[in-house]
Design a protein around this motif. Structure first.
Motif, short mmCIF file in Angstrom:
data_model
loop_
_atom_site.label_atom_id
_atom_site.label_comp_id
_atom_site.label_asym_id
_atom_site.label_seq_id
_atom_site.Cartn_x
_atom_site.Cartn_y
_atom_site.Cartn_z
N THR A 116 0.85 -1.19 0.00
CA THR A 116 0.00 0.00 0.00
C THR A 116 0.88 1.24 0.00
O THR A 116 1.76 1.38 0.85
N LEU A 117 0.64 2.14 -0.96
CA LEU A 117 1.45 3.35 -1.12
C LEU A 117 0.55 4.57 -1.23
O LEU A 117 -0.57 4.47 -1.74
N PRO A 118 1.03 5.73 -0.82
CA PRO A 118 0.27 6.98 -1.03
C PRO A 118 0.45 7.46 -2.46
O PRO A 118 1.16 8.44 -2.73
N LEU A 119 -0.20 6.80 -3.39
CA LEU A 119 0.00 7.06 -4.82
C LEU A 119 -0.30 8.51 -5.19
O LEU A 119 0.35 9.08 -6.08
N HIS A 120 -1.25 9.11 -4.53
CA HIS A 120 -1.70 10.45 -4.91
C HIS A 120 -0.61 11.50 -4.78
O HIS A 120 -0.69 12.56 -5.39
N GLN A 121 0.45 11.22 -4.00
CA GLN A 121 1.48 12.24 -3.78
C GLN A 121 2.78 11.94 -4.52
O GLN A 121 3.75 12.70 -4.43
N LEU A 122 2.82 10.86 -5.30
CA LEU A 122 4.05 10.47 -5.98
C LEU A 122 4.30 11.33 -7.21
O LEU A 122 3.38 11.67 -7.96
N THR A 123 5.58 11.66 -7.44
CA THR A 123 6.00 12.33 -8.67
C THR A 123 6.86 11.42 -9.54
O THR A 123 7.07 11.70 -10.71
N TYR A 124 7.37 10.33 -8.94
CA TYR A 124 8.20 9.36 -9.69
C TYR A 124 7.77 7.96 -9.29
O TYR A 124 7.61 7.66 -8.11
N PHE A 125 7.56 7.11 -10.29
CA PHE A 125 7.18 5.73 -10.02
C PHE A 125 7.91 4.81 -10.99
O PHE A 125 7.88 5.02 -12.20
N ASP A 126 8.57 3.79 -10.43
CA ASP A 126 9.34 2.83 -11.23
C ASP A 126 8.92 1.43 -10.79
O ASP A 126 9.03 1.08 -9.62
N SER A 127 8.38 0.66 -11.72
CA SER A 127 7.99 -0.71 -11.42
C SER A 127 8.84 -1.66 -12.25
O SER A 127 8.72 -1.69 -13.48
N ARG A 128 9.68 -2.43 -11.57
CA ARG A 128 10.52 -3.41 -12.25
C ARG A 128 9.99 -4.83 -12.05
O ARG A 128 10.69 -5.80 -12.31
N ALA A 129 8.78 -4.94 -11.56
CA ALA A 129 8.19 -6.26 -11.35
C ALA A 129 7.85 -6.89 -12.70
O ALA A 129 7.29 -6.25 -13.57
N SER A 130 8.19 -8.17 -12.85
CA SER A 130 7.87 -8.89 -14.09
C SER A 130 6.42 -9.36 -14.01
O SER A 130 6.14 -10.51 -13.69
N THR A 131 5.51 -8.44 -14.27
CA THR A 131 4.10 -8.77 -14.11
C THR A 131 3.33 -8.42 -15.38
O THR A 131 3.68 -7.53 -16.12
N THR A 132 2.26 -9.18 -15.61
CA THR A 132 1.34 -8.84 -16.70
C THR A 132 -0.01 -8.43 -16.12
O THR A 132 -1.01 -8.38 -16.84
N VAL A 133 -0.05 -8.19 -14.80
CA VAL A 133 -1.30 -7.83 -14.14
C VAL A 133 -1.69 -6.41 -14.53
O VAL A 133 -1.06 -5.44 -14.10
N ILE A 134 -2.72 -6.26 -15.34
CA ILE A 134 -3.12 -4.96 -15.85
C ILE A 134 -3.54 -4.03 -14.72
O ILE A 134 -3.28 -2.82 -14.76
#
Length: 323
Positions: free
Chosen positions: A210-228
């Motif tokens: 769980t993250l406070p997404l509303h306040q992020l300015t940078y997001f990096d996802s390196r997870a090998s996922t196909t979950v839309i």
């Protein structure tokens, strides 16, 4: 080949002369000079490197170094999950380092590594306790730990100084595609009022942290996922994003729209599947009118229809190269 005795004497003489000269400076000036001696990037504690080296020169320098908390607020620590036990020298060093840092914000990398063939190991309880006690000082933190150990961490005083976060699970990690995870969502980072920069690596997608997404300015996802749903949640809730970096693998056409990403200036899409243009279908759901940089790696996108549709509606109005 032996060292030249005359050269050794000359070096020692210069060192002594420099020490005598610096010792005439006020302690607060020496303290600032010591800070400039720190490695440019975070480094592992070492006797031959500042700040530990500064404590060995003389009594006065040691006292100044120990009374300068900023010297002890940045470090990298590798913890062998097999060999590190409660009460060992590494844990004592960690406790000492944290104590010397006082209340200074912490910039640190904690890397849990395994020297054994099996990875079902955890950090010692005393290390988890020390790391948890320092949570109110976390500022720029990179944690690479067994997934189970993330759930042992506590932030009783919150995370009031955390601005940058990178997390990676090194063991105890269930496949990301499983519908039922052995672990509930990790809420450790949900209350971090200053958090704006997040990197999720192996073991983490938005369904298990769980993250406070509303306040992020940078997001990096390196997870090998196909979950839309992982990507949809980012684009729907993180409307303040300026830079996005995503690993995309065979993402099917969403058929769903997301809000216009009016702040996004940079997008970096990566895939290990060379030539799999289906991964670019993520672009069909994006509109980024202020986009300045688009980087696509691991793909051959020249004939990609999603890319050709994305560029005209996402280039700045005065610089639309496609019609």
């Amino acid at each position: 080949m032996g060292r030249n005795p005359n050269q050794a004497q000359l070096t020692a003489g210069k060192s002594s002369q420099a020490h005598t000269q610096f010792s005439s400076y006020p302690p607060e000036v020496l303290s600032e000079i010591f800070i400039q001696c720190l490695p440019t990037y975070s480094a592992a504690p070492a006797a031959a490197r500042a700040p530990m080296l500064l404590t060995t020169i003389c009594k006065d320098w040691r006292e100044i170094a120990l009374s300068t908390p900023h010297l002890w607020s940045t470090f990298i620590l590798s913890v062998d999950l097999v060999k590190t036990k409660d009460g060992c020298s590494l844990i004592r060093l960690f406790d000492t380092w944290l104590a010397r840092g006082g209340t200074c914000p912490l910039t640190m990398v904690i890397n849990g590594v395994s020297s054994g063939l099996r990875a079902e190991h955890s950090l010692p309880a005393s290390f988890i306790s020390a790391l948890s006690r320092s949570s109110s000082r976390w500022h720029d933190v990179n944690l690479m730990l067994p997934l189970a150990d993330f759930y042992r961490l506590q932030a009783n005083e919150g995370l009031p100084q955390l601005r940058r976060l990178s997390i990676k699970a090194t063991a105890n990690t269930a496949p990301l595609e499983e519908s039922e995870s052995p672990f509930p969502p990790l809420n450790l980072f949900s209350h971090a009022p200053l958090l704006e920069d997040v990197s999720l690596e192996y073991g983490f997608i938005l369904s298990n942290v769980t993250l406070p997404l509303h306040q992020l300015t940078y997001f990096d996802s390196r997870a090998s996922t196909t979950v839309i749903a992982h990507y949809l949640e980012v684009f729907r809730k993180a409307l303040g994003l300026i830079e996005i970096r995503l690993d995309v693998h065979n993402v099917e056409r969403w058929g769903l729209s997301v809000p216009v990403q009016s702040n996004v200036k940079s997008i970096n899409l990566r895939s290990s599947l060379m030539g799999e243009n289906t991964s670019l279908n993520v672009l069909d759901s994006l509109t980024c009118p202020e986009l300045e940089t688009l980087v696509i790696s691991g793909l051959i996108p020249m004939l990609s229809e999603p890319l050709l549709r994305f560029l005209p509606r996402s280039s700045p109005p005065a610089a639309q190269p496609f019609h």
